[in-house]
Design an enzyme around this catalytic site. Structure first.
Site, PDB file in Angstrom:
ATOM      1  CB  CYS A 205      -0.895   0.051   1.236  1.00 19.61           C
ATOM      2  SG  CYS A 205      -2.009  -1.335   1.363  1.00 19.61           S
TER       3      CYS A 205
ATOM      4  CG  ASN B 234       2.318   1.073   3.616  1.00 18.06           C
ATOM      5  OD1 ASN B 234       3.382   1.662   3.468  1.00 18.06           O
ATOM      6  ND2 ASN B 234       2.169  -0.192   3.261  1.00 18.06           N
ATOM      7  N   GLY B 235       0.719  -1.296   5.787  1.00 16.42           N
ATOM      8  CA  GLY B 235       1.320  -2.180   6.791  1.00 16.42           C
ATOM      9  C   GLY B 235       0.393  -3.340   7.084  1.00 16.42           C
TER      10      GLY B 235
ATOM     11  N   GLY C 181       1.094  -0.137  -4.998  1.00 18.23           N
ATOM     12  CA  GLY C 181      -0.125  -0.945  -5.038  1.00 18.23           C
ATOM     13  C   GLY C 181      -0.913  -0.635  -6.288  1.00 18.23           C
TER      14      GLY C 181
ATOM     15  CE1 TYR D  16      10.954  -4.558  -7.470  1.00 17.21           C
ATOM     16  CE2 TYR D  16       9.424  -5.241  -5.752  1.00 17.21           C
ATOM     17  CZ  TYR D  16       9.698  -5.016  -7.085  1.00 17.21           C
ATOM     18  OH  TYR D  16       8.742  -5.236  -8.022  1.00 17.21           O
TER      19      TYR D  16
END
Ligand code: SF4
Length: 466
Positions: free
Chosen positions: A9, A110-111, A35, A250
């Site tokens: 996300c 996010n997570g 995402g 990445y």
């Protein structure tokens, strides 16, 4: 697109700007790499929250101007999502928005929470009804039940129950709150534009809207923005921060600055360190585009071997590409990559990529490079072997699918058919990312198995939920 871990996300928020929804749309564009499955925006005009969300890329979900007419107001939050915790379904798209006894609230997350399943069971027993399978909804239910008087206190009360990774942005009719978990797994940055505060997963989103980068939101910090300005809190018990090193390898965009370092520079340093650890006699260094490019530049720089683009990526192949079932031939990776014969033929080639997950794609790429006439193929990976899954917001295969979890480097070398294979060491990676101190160290659990936050089922095997 290739055989990679996937980020889950990206979040964005802006408070106090007349073009809030439009700027959020642009911010989500910049965060699209985090995402691609769904996205959404919630705006507030000071009295009411409104939402638009859908499945697909930002450009597809927000393709009509009329959408923005339905998102009025001077504040907005947005989200891009790649799902694992929560299925592929519109109802799991974020931001999640609810009405409760204190008004309306929306949240973008996010997570991943490692104790979401336990909390959910407990909440359901106490009468909560869930409408999504996303663990983010657990936070909303905890918030609705919280007894404290002020919004920051209620959010703190709710988050004291959860364990795991969260970079969150909340929006109510009149306030925006951004929070980063005490470990600081995922990035979250603060910016400023024309009198408005902006928060985003990465600085590349600030760059796009020409917002000034103020600073990173600290691990365990909560920021409240309302009409009186910005207030910062540190409401949680302090722990040693463990930001995700894979963001540098990445996930994050190379033009972003996260965890105090420019991502492009860190990736080049991974490549330099890799050259020091795994030198080889060769004629040319080529990256697997796009993610292997900065590390390959670093490898070439430190080794003195010329850098070339030996593989060209087709940027128009989306995640949804489906191999034709009745095709006369298996096109596979050739749809996405094509070698430049003149760069490769007759050469000893060093191929640099950032990771090998299952090994199947690497094997196909090496075959392609050999077919283009390479004399030798030496694979160099700018991260250590990924032997363990992530539980903190990254989509990883189960442990048995990770080739490094059950095979030695020599066995992987044979499987992918390279002449030699070298991975960056964990020590080399941490040294290159320069974040080792008594106060802070990176999470490197997918390489080392040392998970900074444990949870009950970890002792058995890997829970499929995450
Ligand atoms: S396990 Fe790996 S991907 Fe997950 S947070 Fe830790 S370093 Fe990042």
């Amino acid at each position: 697109m290739f055989d990679k871990f996937n980020d889950e996300c990206g979040v964005f928020g802006i408070f106090g700007h007349p073009e809030a929804a439009n700027l959020t749309y642009l911010g989500l564009y910049a965060l699209q790499h985090r995402g691609q499955e769904s996205c959404g925006i919630v705006s507030s005009d000071g009295a009411k929250l409104r939402r638009h969300r859908g499945m697909g890329l930002v450009a597809d979900v927000f393709k009509r101007d009329s959408v923005f007419e339905r998102l009025p107001g001077r504040s907005a939050i947005g989200h891009v999502r790649y799902s694992t915790a929560g299925g592929t379904d519109i109802k799991n798209c974020q931001p999640i928005m609810v009405d409760y006894h204190r008004g309306s609230i929306a949240v973008a997350h996010n997570g991943n929470l490692v104790n979401a399943a336990e909390l959910r069971t407990d909440l359901e027993k106490r009468g909560s009804i869930f409408s999504t399978v996303a663990d983010t909804e657990v936070i909303i239910h905890l918030l609705a039940r919280a007894q404290c008087e002020t919004l920051p206190d209620r959010i703190t009360e709710a988050l004291n129950e959860v364990k795991g990774a969260y970079s969150l942005v909340f929006l109510t009719e009149t306030r925006m709150v951004a929070v980063r978990d005490p470990n600081g797994f995922r990035p979250l940055v603060l910016g400023y534009l024309d009198g408005a505060y902006v928060v985003a997963s990465e600085t590349c989103a600030l760059d796009l809207i020409e917002a000034e980068f103020i600073r990173e939101i600290e691990p365990g910090e909560m920021i409240l923005v309302d009409k009186t300005g910005l207030t910062s809190f540190h409401p949680f018990a302090k722990v040693k921060p463990t930001p995700c090193v894979f963001e540098h390898i990445y996930f994050a965009r190379p033009d972003s600055t996260i965890f105090g370092r420019q991502v492009y520079e860190v990736r080049k340093e991974f490549g330099r360190q890799l050259a020091r650890e795994h030198a080889v006699e060769a004629d040319v260094v080529i990256p697997i585009p796009d993610s292997g490019v900065p590390s390959a530049i670093g490898y070439a720089e430190a080794s003195g071997i010329p850098f070339e683009l030996g593989l060209i990526r087709n940027h128009y192949v989306g995640r949804t590409f489906i191999e034709p079932q009745q095709s006369i031939r298996h096109f596979g990776v050739k749809i996405k990559l094509n070698p430049i014969r003149e760069v490769i033929a007759g050469k000893r080639v060093v191929v640099v990529d950032d990771s090998i997950v299952r090994g199947t794609t690497a094997r196909k790429i090496i075959k392609m490079i050999r077919n283009a006439g390479a004399k030798e193929v030496h694979v160099r990976i700018s991260s250590p072997p990924t032997s363990y899954p992530c539980y903190y917001g990254i989509d990883t295969p189960t442990r048995k699918e990770l080739i490094s979890s059950s095979h030695s480097v020599e066995e992987i070398n044979r499987y992918i058919t390279s002449d030699t294979l070298g991975y960056l060491t964990i020590e080399g990676m941490l040294k290159a990312a320069s974040r080792m101190s008594d106060e802070c160290s990176f999470c490197d659990a997918c390489f080392s198995g040392n998970y900074p936050i444990k949870f009950p089922r970890m002792a058995t095997d890997q829970p499929e939920l995450f």
